[in-house]
Design an enzyme around this catalytic site. Sequence first.
Site, PDB file in Angstrom:
ATOM      1  N   GLU A 157       0.718  -1.342   0.433  1.00  0.00           N
ATOM      2  CA  GLU A 157       0.053  -0.283   0.015  1.00  0.00           C
ATOM      3  C   GLU A 157       0.757   1.853  -0.288  1.00  0.00           C
ATOM      4  OE1 GLU A 157      -3.857  -1.136   2.399  1.00  0.00           O
ATOM      5  OE2 GLU A 157      -2.477   0.007   3.655  1.00  0.00           O
ATOM      6  N   ARG A 184     -13.265  -8.594  16.888  1.00  0.00           N
ATOM      7  CA  ARG A 184     -12.899  -9.355  18.202  1.00  0.00           C
ATOM      8  C   ARG A 184     -13.780  -7.596  18.893  1.00  0.00           C
ATOM      9  NH1 ARG A 184      -8.503  -7.142  18.821  1.00  0.00           N
ATOM     10  NH2 ARG A 184      -6.452  -6.699  17.341  1.00  0.00           N
ATOM     11  N   HIS A 198       4.601  -0.200  15.145  1.00  0.00           N
ATOM     12  CA  HIS A 198       2.974   0.131  14.706  1.00  0.00           C
ATOM     13  C   HIS A 198       1.710  -0.804  15.666  1.00  0.00           C
ATOM     14  CE1 HIS A 198       4.883   0.907  10.252  1.00  0.00           C
ATOM     15  NE2 HIS A 198       5.534   0.047  10.681  1.00  0.00           N
TER      16      HIS A 198
END
Length: 671
Positions: free
Chosen positions: A200, A292, A235
């Site tokens: 990306e 979740r 991250h």
Amino acid sequence: MFTKILIANRGEIACRVAATAHRLGVKSVAVYSEADANAKHVAVCDEAVLIGPAPAKESYLRADKIIEVALATGAQAIHPGYGFLSENEDFAEACAKAGLVFIGPPASAIRAMGSKSAAKALMEKAGVPLVPGYHGDNQDADFLHEQADRIGYPVLLKASAGGGGKGMRIVEKSAQFKAALESCKREAINSFGDDKVLVEKYLTRPRHIEIQVFADGRGDCVYLFERDCSVQRRHQKVLEEAPAPGMTEERRRAMGEAAVAAAKAVGYVGAGTVEFIANQDGSFYFMEMNTRLQVEHPVTEMITGLDLVEWQLRVAAGEALPKQQHELTIRGHALEARIYAENPEKGFLPSIGTLRHMHTPHAVTFEVGGGAAVGAPAAMRIDSGVREGDAISPFYDPMIAKLIVWGNDRDEALAHMAQALSEYQIVGLATNVAFLKRLVESTPFSQANLDTGLIERHQEELFPPAQPAALPTLALAAASLLTSEQSTGAAANDPWANTSGWRMNSTLARQLDFADDSTAYPLAVGYRETGWTVRLGDESAVMTLVERNGQHLVIKLNGATVRGTVVRDADAFHVFSGGAHVALNYNDPLAHAGEAEAEGGRLTAPMPGKIVALLVEKGKEVEKGAPLLIMEAMKMEHTIAAPASGIVEELLYAIGDQVAEGAQLLAFKAA
């Protein structure tokens, strides 16, 4: 509602789910590995069953064993928490086949969103904005390199089946692509069993904003507003807050409606989070959906007064959503700090050890409402899966706790967070508490100048040079040592046992040798009738003890009151005072006479792990900072680099070898 559920997880999230179950009168069953036999989540649940050895693949990832325990204990449903099996569609299907309710979305939704590339294709059809990139099945390295060149650098490589910041690499230029792709695929296959990646465009100064969605089995879906999770390292999220600073109602509605559209596109049921990457100009793009409950769900609970785990249980039991969109409102501001056993000054390297001392700020362990807000939110809450005396092991995530605070506005919440962090005391392993306090009080964060590169861009402010210990800090350590030495009881009348410093026709003077990682502190102490004199270099003071209550001391230093907590851990004195934590090593010349160690040219393992790559050969000349080998520990890759220019004399391990903490990895001779 269910009468009994099994919690297929451990640590903080297992304790969190058990708290709601207990409040609702639902019995809970814990499962645990051999390493967790005495864990907190085992103690707080109504029942607990051993399911295997310490490694997760032999215990918490054993879907068959977990289902077997659920059936044997009479549980009607399984709550997977987050991590482990929470986003495993095969596990969700196996639960259904066994007649158990999986407290989460249907397997089809997990499968649809589990592959980042497939999810992006679905989102494109649903009209959700996407970042430019390649999300296809062609995984040929040369082809992916061509796609990255086409998209334009920097690009982000991301494991298609990934999560939690693992299997991600930023590639700044074309020449770096091959090595980054190999590393990304290696980490992806080790963490997720799938080395497929997507490419990306990497946005500069983006914000990470996510929308909490909730859907029931009747077709209704709502969004419970947003969380800003922009502050990250590797991250992985460090601080989260709700609502997102600077969010307009128009943008909130647009992002919320896009998130609901994403959930409906896959027939979603239960709690889910749609994550967006947002530009500073207000544009936003779909990143992924976590099928979740999120680690950071408490900030949403704090601003809405709702219990999301209760919502999960009710929806899984077939009930309708407790509230509709028009009934949901935001109240105040909430922040969450993830307190980890890690060393920020060493690249956030995870730390293992025992929590030999842990003092937390006063907080409500868990207090949120049910279907509606109940009164004013608690100003502070701590969600934790460990207690003082527990160990942080190399087998699982090194989270110690989540510290969550609430305020009427962001400034008030920031003040609460800074105060709470200043009161947090942990001894026994490295933590990020001091770093979190600097981060919360930093200029960019306090002014809400947020993006995912904040920590990297503000290294100087967040990692200031270490300052020498001040005389009051040394005085507290000395007072703790000196008062501990004083005899009590019958021995106090024995002149040979008395350590008050009394001398015939003279006064006792001695030197206490303290040191930190960079500085030695030879503290000269003189005994007085009612106290001591302390001197460090040209600075001196008269010290008297006002009060000692266990580890808490109050002293007078030249008449000024100094308060603090001093925790002795072997030869280390940990001084907590004024919101700061200073660790001082004490050199006891009698206890360590004759001891010495010279490491020479050794490079040692910073923690237990496995060798996954050797980047040099025996006899190789390398420059300072050159990568030598890669270890995998706690599901993350750690590069061991040359401490100086020199020659690699010997490689002592091969790829795949397990190494213990402190093990010599190679012999290195500096030039």
